[in-house]
Enzyme design. Structure first.
Site, PDB file in Angstrom:
ATOM      1  N   ASP A  13     -31.753 -18.506  -7.470  1.00 23.63           N
ATOM      2  CA  ASP A  13     -32.943 -19.221  -7.000  1.00 23.63           C
ATOM      3  C   ASP A  13     -33.199 -20.516  -7.774  1.00 23.63           C
ATOM      4  OD1 ASP A  13     -33.295 -17.118  -5.252  1.00 23.63           O
ATOM      5  OD2 ASP A  13     -34.616 -16.038  -6.637  1.00 23.63           O
ATOM      6  N   LYS A  16     -30.311 -24.109  -5.132  1.00 27.64           N
ATOM      7  CA  LYS A  16     -28.973 -24.475  -4.617  1.00 27.64           C
ATOM      8  C   LYS A  16     -29.053 -25.022  -3.190  1.00 27.64           C
ATOM      9  CE  LYS A  16     -27.719 -20.232  -5.551  1.00 27.64           C
ATOM     10  NZ  LYS A  16     -28.843 -19.759  -6.379  1.00 27.64           N
ATOM     11  N   GLY A  40     -31.073 -16.262  -0.547  1.00 29.30           N
ATOM     12  CA  GLY A  40     -32.074 -16.943   0.262  1.00 29.30           C
ATOM     13  C   GLY A  40     -32.103 -18.371  -0.243  1.00 29.30           C
ATOM     14  N   HIS A  41     -31.533 -19.274   0.522  1.00 33.13           N
ATOM     15  CA  HIS A  41     -31.422 -20.675   0.097  1.00 33.13           C
ATOM     16  C   HIS A  41     -32.403 -21.519   0.904  1.00 33.13           C
ATOM     17  CE1 HIS A  41     -27.101 -20.016  -1.602  1.00 33.13           C
ATOM     18  NE2 HIS A  41     -28.007 -19.249  -2.163  1.00 33.13           N
ATOM     19  N   GLN A 224     -26.458 -16.694  -5.604  1.00 42.55           N
ATOM     20  CA  GLN A 224     -26.904 -16.035  -6.843  1.00 42.55           C
ATOM     21  C   GLN A 224     -26.743 -16.999  -8.024  1.00 42.55           C
ATOM     22  OE1 GLN A 224     -24.685 -13.780  -4.653  1.00 42.55           O
ATOM     23  NE2 GLN A 224     -26.686 -13.642  -3.709  1.00 42.55           N
TER      24      GLN A 224
HETATM   25  P1  GDP Z   1     -31.606 -21.037  -4.120  1.00 40.76           P
HETATM   26  O1  GDP Z   1     -31.470 -19.596  -3.823  1.00 40.76           O
HETATM   27  O2  GDP Z   1     -30.903 -21.452  -5.364  1.00 40.76           O
HETATM   28  O3  GDP Z   1     -31.248 -21.922  -2.964  1.00 40.76           O
HETATM   29  O4  GDP Z   1     -33.162 -21.275  -4.413  1.00 40.76           O
HETATM   30  P2  GDP Z   1     -34.399 -20.669  -3.584  1.00 40.76           P
HETATM   31  O5  GDP Z   1     -34.509 -21.381  -2.310  1.00 40.76           O
HETATM   32  O6  GDP Z   1     -34.319 -19.182  -3.528  1.00 40.76           O
HETATM   33  O7  GDP Z   1     -35.587 -20.970  -4.551  1.00 40.76           O
HETATM   34  C1  GDP Z   1     -35.910 -22.259  -4.957  1.00 40.76           C
HETATM   35  C2  GDP Z   1     -37.352 -22.544  -4.551  1.00 40.76           C
HETATM   36  O8  GDP Z   1     -37.817 -23.682  -5.221  1.00 40.76           O
HETATM   37  C3  GDP Z   1     -37.496 -22.847  -3.073  1.00 40.76           C
HETATM   38  O9  GDP Z   1     -38.741 -22.423  -2.633  1.00 40.76           O
HETATM   39  C4  GDP Z   1     -37.395 -24.375  -3.039  1.00 40.76           C
HETATM   40  O10 GDP Z   1     -38.056 -24.934  -1.914  1.00 40.76           O
HETATM   41  C5  GDP Z   1     -38.107 -24.736  -4.298  1.00 40.76           C
HETATM   42  N1  GDP Z   1     -37.659 -25.957  -4.983  1.00 40.76           N
HETATM   43  C6  GDP Z   1     -36.405 -26.465  -5.078  1.00 40.76           C
HETATM   44  N2  GDP Z   1     -36.399 -27.544  -5.887  1.00 40.76           N
HETATM   45  C7  GDP Z   1     -37.676 -27.714  -6.304  1.00 40.76           C
HETATM   46  C8  GDP Z   1     -38.312 -28.648  -7.192  1.00 40.76           C
HETATM   47  O11 GDP Z   1     -37.700 -29.529  -7.769  1.00 40.76           O
HETATM   48  N3  GDP Z   1     -39.658 -28.478  -7.382  1.00 40.76           N
HETATM   49  C9  GDP Z   1     -40.385 -27.506  -6.773  1.00 40.76           C
HETATM   50  N4  GDP Z   1     -41.683 -27.431  -7.031  1.00 40.76           N
HETATM   51  N5  GDP Z   1     -39.804 -26.620  -5.948  1.00 40.76           N
HETATM   52  C10 GDP Z   1     -38.480 -26.708  -5.728  1.00 40.76           C
HETATM   53  P1  IMO Z   2     -29.784 -16.746  -4.352  1.00 42.53           P
HETATM   54  O1  IMO Z   2     -28.446 -17.106  -3.762  1.00 42.53           O
HETATM   55  C1  IMO Z   2     -31.973 -14.245  -7.173  1.00 42.53           C
HETATM   56  C2  IMO Z   2     -30.557 -10.154  -7.730  1.00 42.53           C
HETATM   57  C3  IMO Z   2     -31.437  -9.029  -7.223  1.00 42.53           C
HETATM   58  C4  IMO Z   2     -31.041  -7.927  -8.193  1.00 42.53           C
HETATM   59  C5  IMO Z   2     -29.554  -8.182  -8.406  1.00 42.53           C
HETATM   60  C6  IMO Z   2     -28.649  -7.354  -7.504  1.00 42.53           C
HETATM   61  O2  IMO Z   2     -30.919 -16.911  -3.439  1.00 42.53           O
HETATM   62  O3  IMO Z   2     -29.955 -17.422  -5.670  1.00 42.53           O
HETATM   63  P2  IMO Z   2     -28.046  -7.263  -4.923  1.00 42.53           P
HETATM   64  O4  IMO Z   2     -28.874  -7.477  -3.696  1.00 42.53           O
HETATM   65  O5  IMO Z   2     -26.942  -8.253  -5.078  1.00 42.53           O
HETATM   66  O6  IMO Z   2     -27.613  -5.841  -5.061  1.00 42.53           O
HETATM   67  O7  IMO Z   2     -29.063  -7.515  -6.149  1.00 42.53           O
HETATM   68  O8  IMO Z   2     -29.347  -9.551  -8.136  1.00 42.53           O
HETATM   69  N1  IMO Z   2     -30.213 -11.175  -6.713  1.00 42.53           N
HETATM   70  C7  IMO Z   2     -30.726 -12.396  -6.693  1.00 42.53           C
HETATM   71  N2  IMO Z   2     -31.686 -12.965  -7.455  1.00 42.53           N
HETATM   72  N3  IMO Z   2     -31.359 -14.967  -6.225  1.00 42.53           N
HETATM   73  C8  IMO Z   2     -30.390 -14.425  -5.458  1.00 42.53           C
HETATM   74  O9  IMO Z   2     -29.662 -15.150  -4.580  1.00 42.53           O
HETATM   75  C9  IMO Z   2     -30.065 -13.070  -5.650  1.00 42.53           C
HETATM   76  N4  IMO Z   2     -29.187 -12.222  -5.055  1.00 42.53           N
HETATM   77  C10 IMO Z   2     -29.289 -11.069  -5.724  1.00 42.53           C
HETATM   78  O10 IMO Z   2     -32.789  -9.351  -7.303  1.00 42.53           O
HETATM   79  O11 IMO Z   2     -31.681  -8.123  -9.427  1.00 42.53           O
HETATM   80 MG    MG Z   3     -32.695 -17.910  -3.451  1.00 41.86          MG
END
Ligand code: GDP
Ligand code: IMO
Ligand code: MG
Length: 423
Positions: A13, A16, A40-41, A224
């Site tokens: 998270d 990415k 979840g991207h 991840q």
């Molecule tokens: P990913 O899994 O690495 O793609 O990241 P996620 O989407 O799960 O989580 C990142 C969260 O931070 C999302 O809600 C993005 O919209 C948000 N986000 C990304 N970059 C920034 C930033 O620079 N500032 C803020 N406030 N939010 C951001």
């Molecule tokens: P993105 O790509 C954050 C965490 C889960 C749990 C562990 C194992 O959005 O960054 P699993 O479902 O693989 O059996 O879970 O890894 N986890 C993540 N945490 N971002 C993710 O993906 C994750 N995918 C799995 O919360 O601790």
């Molecule tokens: Mg994510």
């Protein structure tokens, strides 16, 4: 032509999805190499927020080809929903999305097995997203899995039945109380498989290597984060794939000498969702402020993310394992308003001060050592140039660069595509 990689350096998270979307205009192909719908991207542009699960984050650009590589595990049911979600925006996804025949399928019983395994662990549970990731990779490495290419074979249903029957026996073995209707889940699964069949299946390693020969540029998108890597993460509180750079080679069929840049992406602080050690975790108001301002709730499960200060010991470790060439710092805006920021530069471990990540980083073994940095008050979210950033933030950035010995090339100051500052 070579391949660049983009991967998360923390516990996922990091942002990415946002950055892949920003970078896509520079590439011909975006390819996901591991993980599945546990990811979840999030992408934001034109006031709309999209969350992608299995589909690469280059899908919103007109020209780029998006590939789901062999290292990914696909749940047809989640995939169908994701596809329908995108088609609502009148997007022509099918012409620019290609799927590896060697990617493994997540069956409904994999999801059930994930739930049964977690329930049986009690307090020691991983905190899995329960998307069936672990059981699917277990079947892959156990040489029992079903792959996308098998859908094209005549005996797909028989293969499915044999594996699902075995899973049912395993679920019974766990002896946990679970309510489910497998028939309904199977009907949904086979309907979704029909949808999946309408997409183009390819031998992605062949496709990607030919594309490179033809001069096409490729960006590999990780899911991840490095600390969730099956080998190098905080085992057993990890996911079941190699999230680190080597995973891009095995997950796409690209040779290591074809990899050029490795973009490592990290938050200006740290978050983690699910169980497992987290040395710099905060349990006070500062942590709550990060969670509130950063809107730290899982994009897939909605679970609150645990928050803490930036951990340079862990960051250096991730940079080393991945061979990161450029760092991208996300969510700098979330730290605005703190008078003082803390950064972990070492661990006290068994009475000694160490600056590497030891075998065991459980709370009882590791105490983080912090240094303090002056915070900044300005709102960063409207800033567009590096020069505009407050001097304290620049000092924070320079400090990280000096410690980690890799330049920070991008500073993200908000979730939108446009809130991205190049240094
Ligand atoms: P990913 O899994 O690495 O793609 O990241 P996620 O989407 O799960 O989580 C990142 C969260 O931070 C999302 O809600 C993005 O919209 C948000 N986000 C990304 N970059 C920034 C930033 O620079 N500032 C803020 N406030 N939010 C951001
Ligand atoms: P993105 O790509 C954050 C965490 C889960 C749990 C562990 C194992 O959005 O960054 P699993 O479902 O693989 O059996 O879970 O890894 N986890 C993540 N945490 N971002 C993710 O993906 C994750 N995918 C799995 O919360 O601790
Ligand atoms: Mg994510």
């Amino acid at each position: 032509m070579t391949v660049d990689l983009l991967l998360g350096l923390q516990w996922g998270d990091e942002g990415k999805g946002k950055i892949v979307d920003v970078l896509t205009s520079k590439y011909d192909i975006i390819a996901r190499f591991q993980g599945g719908p546990n990811a979840g991207h999030t992408l934001e542009f034109d006031g709309i927020k999209h969350v992608l699960r299995t589909i690469p984050s280059g899908i919103f650009h007109k020209t780029a080809i998006n590939i789901i590589g062999n290292g990914v595990v696909i749940d047809p049911v989640v995939f169908q929903k994701e596809l329908e979600g995108l088609e609502k925006f009148n997007m022509d996804v099918k012409s620019k999305l290609l799927i590896s025949r060697k990617a493994h399928l997540i069956l409904p019983t994999h999801r059930l097995l994930d739930a049964a395994s977690e329930a049986s662990k009690g307090k020691a549970k991983i905190g899995s997203t329960l998307k069936g990731i672990g059981p699917t990779y277990m079947d892959k490495t156990g040489r029992n899995g079903i792959r996308v290419g098998d859908i094209e074979l005549g005996d797909f249903k028989e293969r499915y039945r044999a594996l699902a029957d075995k899973h049912e026996a395993m679920i019974a073995f766990y002896d946990v109380d679970m309510q489910y209707n497998l028939q309904e889940m199977e009907a949904e699964f086979f309907e979704a498989v029909e949808v999946l069949k309408t997409l183009q299946f390819i031998d992605s390693e062949e496709y990607l290597n030919n594309a490179m020969k033809a001069g096409k540029s490729i960006l590999a998108e990780g899911a991840q984060g490095s600390l969730l890597d099956i080998d190098f993460g905080t085992y057993p509180f990890v996911t079941s794939s190699n999230t680190t750079a080597a995973g891009a080679c095995t997950g796409l069929g690209i040779a290591p000498n074809k990899v050029k840049d490795v973009f490592g992406i990290f938050k200006a602080y740290t978050t983690r969702v699910g169980s497992g050690p987290f040395p710099t975790e905060l349990f006070d108001e500062d942590g709550q402020t990060m969670a509130r301002v950063g809107n730290e709730f899982g994009a897939v499960t909605g679970r609150p993310r645990r928050c803490g200060w930036l951990d340079l010991v862990a960051l250096k470790y991730a940079v080393q394992v991945n061979g990161v060439t450029q760092l991208f710092m996300m969510k700098g805006d979330v730290l605005s308003g703190f008078d003082t920021l803390k950064v972990c530069t070492g661990y006290k471990y068994k009475g000694e001060v160490i600056s590497h990540l030891p075998y065991n980083i459980e709370e009882e073994n590791v105490t983080p050592i912090f240094i303090e940095k002056k915070g900044w008050q300005a709102d960063l979210t409207g800033m567009t140039k590096y020069d505009e950033l407050p001097v304290e933030l620049k000092e924070y950035i320079e400090f990280i660069e000096k410690e980690v010995e890799v330049p920070i090339k991008v500073v993200s100051v908000g979730p939108d595509r446009t809130q991205t500052i190049l240094k």
